[in-house]
Design a protein around this motif. Structure first.
Motif: not given
Length: 740
Positions: A202-206
């Protein structure tokens, strides 16, 4: 179709999970889903009614037409999402410290009282659902994820972040939702894993979209999943990708990959991205076979050869640098070097053929104006200026075009049809065909030496002898030639349109003359039709077809990027001038080697700002398979980033003989009602309904329940052979069989 249960509970838990079906655990969910059902039904009817009304609306013009078309597109997209999902649009819920329960969905949804029933998974308020962990609960006390099947909840999982770890409103499991989902059978198309996105993913997605973000990870780490979810997130959250100010292009390595992932973005609530294979960027490129000669591939993959294409185009551009005398029906006109520079201005921004079209129009404008100046300053007895020679001869030449003395349109038409003028212009700036031009460049060692002086005699000879049929190694060069030169058919269309325009103008002139002659009013209103602006108001030439993959795009997502040559990178970057990229790959899966770091590699191809995010956990490939695959790649690449598997299936890797293939597949099909399998390395194998046959090169990015490798030692030697075996083995999510 979406499910519809106006009164019944959406929960359909199997008998073994009856303990999770008590009202204390799911009662609040059932109330929420009933409200969601009513809101979804109302929203679907509202959107459909508004869409029907817009489509019945009388045709409009100008700004209103644009607004109507945009609203129709937005409503149609919304209706497709609503028709696709029902209650299963809800992926989970979270409870914060204050006891507030927030339900998350693939899209946002509000009730009739404007109460938020579903919060879009990409909204900032949804971030804790994906990012919370035991170490940092981010204000949450619990999180619930649902598993849906055919519009019914067949299981759900709770995670508790309370200080004492106890929450009697939660159903706790020994196995998390994510781990359980990994064992599910694979389908012919990738499914989104929205409900089970992990914190590191999720950190990469956002992450911010400025500059380039590399998502580096080995097989099974979820790189492609992250890339697809990031694309959907950016389309929702990044203003640069919205309202026509840009777009998002997702590029995969090959067509089977694109077919596999093509449905993920719509399932995440987004249809605003284009998904294509690398070869699709060049029209007709999908049919180009792979280049099999490693030396030819190396030479044509050099970005300097792309530069040579531009240099070769420049050889065909010869604007005059001195005064040129042009003979016309009205006399000799001298065009100076500064005027020629203005005629051919824009060579650094326009394709060759497009500039040719503009330069021809500018030249006609210049000559037409010069004729007007000369005629305006002529003597009273013959209407011509000094130095124009014998007036009767000029009249004869001009009358040959069937035009009157005062018809400015005829001046331009005469110039347009002057063969000598056009021949002279063609020598200065000829019409080029990009495909023929590139074949000429690549087949001439002398021309290659001139435009690519870095090539040795032997290297130029290798390129020149490679043959005239396009391969995948030629596509970046062909793309560069087509972008630098432009469509050669556009001028043909323009000429045809000008002839039609001239005929329409003559017709309009006759009509105007008749109207003026028939006007006997005192105000002589019809005389206003003599204005050239009105007489030239005609249909514009038809625009040529626009290539939707030509760009520019505001953001580019590139998967399996470790395979790209410098020339292919140049082809991609030409479509994304902003430099905003998501780059997905694994250096250990590069068939032709990858000795540099990502930062070094990308700096070399022209990407100066790069952030690298590394994924190290293998969620897909069982430990039993990785125990066999890991040594294969480490033998060729000792520093390979082999990810750590977090699950076991209890099924050991099976080895056997090639003759056992049919029996193995038949037994698997009998024992498994769903799922997919693949045979890799046997071109003669005929695919079945749930069993595909692919080469090692075409399985990247895909996954299957059963993978059968046939003669893996025959995949080749060196790094390429080791990578092919490693990639093929790690496609398995349940079982790997190796046949020799």
């Amino acid at each position: 179709m979406p499910s519809s249960q106006p009164t019944a509970s959406p929960f359909d838990l199997p008998e073994r999970l009856r303990r999770k079906a008590t009202s204390a655990l799911i009662g609040r969910d059932e109330e929420q889903f009933a409200a969601m059902h009513a809101a979804l039904t109302s929203e679907r009817e509202r959107v459909r009614h508004r869409l029907d009304a817009l489509r019945r609306e009388p045709a409009a013009a100008g700004q209103r037409a644009l607004e109507r078309d945009l609203e129709v597109q937005q409503l149609a997209a919304r209706l497709r999402v609503l028709d696709r999902f029902g209650l299963d649009a809800c992926i989970g819920r979270m409870v914060d410290d204050a006891g507030t329960v927030t339900y998350l969905g693939r899209f946002g949804l509000a009730g009739p009282d404007e109460r938020r029933l579903l919060t879009d998974w990409r909204a900032p308020a949804s971030a804790p659902f994906f990012a919370a962990s035991g170490a940092d609960p981010m204000g949450l006390t619990s999180r619930r994820r649902y598993r849906w099947r055919a519009g019914r909840i067949v299981d759900y999982w709770d995670e508790v972040f309370a200080p004492d770890g106890i929450d009697h409103s939660a159903a706790l499991d020994d196995e998390s939702a994510f781990i359980a989902s990994l064992g599910a059978s694979r389908s012919p198309r990738m499914r989104d894993v929205l409900a089970t996105i992990q914190t590191d993913q999720d950190a990469i997605i956002r992450a911010d979209s400025r500059g380039a973000l590399v998502v580096d990870g080995g097989p099974g780490t979820g790189k492609t999943v992250v890339a697809l979810h990031r694309a959907a997130y950016l389309l929702y959250a990044d203003p640069r990708l919205q309202d026509g100010r840009g777009g998002l292009l997702f590029v995969g390595p090959h067509r089977p990959y694109v077919d596999y992932v093509d449905d993920v973005l719509p399932s995440l609530g987004e249809e605003g991205a284009l998904v294509c294979a690398l070869s699709d960027l060049v029209p007709g490129g999908a049919d180009a076979p792979a280049e099999t000669d490693p030396e030819v591939r190396r030479l044509k993959g050099d970005a300097r050869l792309v530069d040579a294409v531009a240099a070769a185009v420049g050889l065909w551009q010869r604007p005059p640098r001195r005064t040129v005398a042009i003979e016309t029906a009205w006399g000799t006109l001298a065009i100076g070097s500064e005027e020629w520079a203005e005629v051919f201005a824009g060579a650094d921004t326009l394709p060759h053929n497009a500039l040719r079209t503009e330069a021809w129009e500018r030249l006609l404008d210049l000559l037409e104006a010069r004729v007007g100046d000369e005629r305006g300053g002529g003597s009273a007895d013959d209407g011509w200026g000094e130095g124009w020679g014998d007036a009767s001869r000029r009249r004869d030449d001009f009358d040959a075009y069937g035009a009157g003395w005062d018809d400015d349109e005829s001046v331009r038409e005469a110039l347009e049809n002057d063969d000598e003028l056009r021949t002279m212009f063609d020598r200065m700036w000829p019409l080029l065909d990009p495909d023929a031009f590139l074949r000429g460049l690549l087949s001439s060692a002398d021309l290659l030496h001139r435009c690519a002086p870095y090539l040795t005699d032997a290297e130029a000879a290798v390129v020149a002898a490679a043959g005239s049929s396009w391969t995948d190694a030629d596509l970046p060069l062909l793309d560069a030639a087509r972008r630098a030169i432009g469509d050669p058919k556009s001028e043909v269309r323009r000429r045809r349109a000008r002839r039609e325009e001239a005929e329409a103008q003559r017709l309009m002139s006759d009509v105007v003359t008749d109207l003026i002659a028939a006007d006997d009013g005192d105000l002589r209103i019809m005389s206003m039709l003599r204005g050239q602006d009105l007489r030239r108001t005609l249909a514009q030439p038809a625009a040529s077809d626009i290539d939707p993959l030509a760009g520019p795009f505001a953001h580019l997502v590139v998967d399996e990027a470790q395979e790209l040559t410098d020339a292919q990178w140049r082809m991609l970057l030409s479509r994304c001038p902003s430099g905003s990229l998501t780059i997905v790959g694994d250096r250990a899966q590069a068939r032709h080697g990858f000795a540099e770091s990502w930062v070094e590699r990308l700096e070399r191809v022209g990407i100066p700002r790069t952030t690298v995010a590394t994924l190290t956990v293998n969620y897909r490939t069982p430990e039993e398979v990785m125990a066999v695959a890991g040594p294969v790649i480490r033998a060729a690449l000792p520093d390979a980033n082999v990810p750590l598997s977090i699950r076991r299936t209890g099924v050991a890797v099976r080895r056997g003989r090639r003759r056992e293939l049919d029996g193995i597949l038949t037994a698997w099909e009998r024992e498994h009602d769903e799922g997919t399998a693949v045979v890799i390395g046997d071109p003669g194998f005929a695919p079945r309904d749930r069993v595909r046959s692919l080469s090692p090169e075409l399985v990247k990015g895909l996954e299957f329940d059963l993978v059968v490798l046939v003669d893996p030692d025959g995949f080749g030697t060196g790094v390429a052979g080791a990578v092919d075996r490693y990639v093929a083995m790690t496609r398995a999510t349940q079982q790997l069989v190796i046949l020799t």
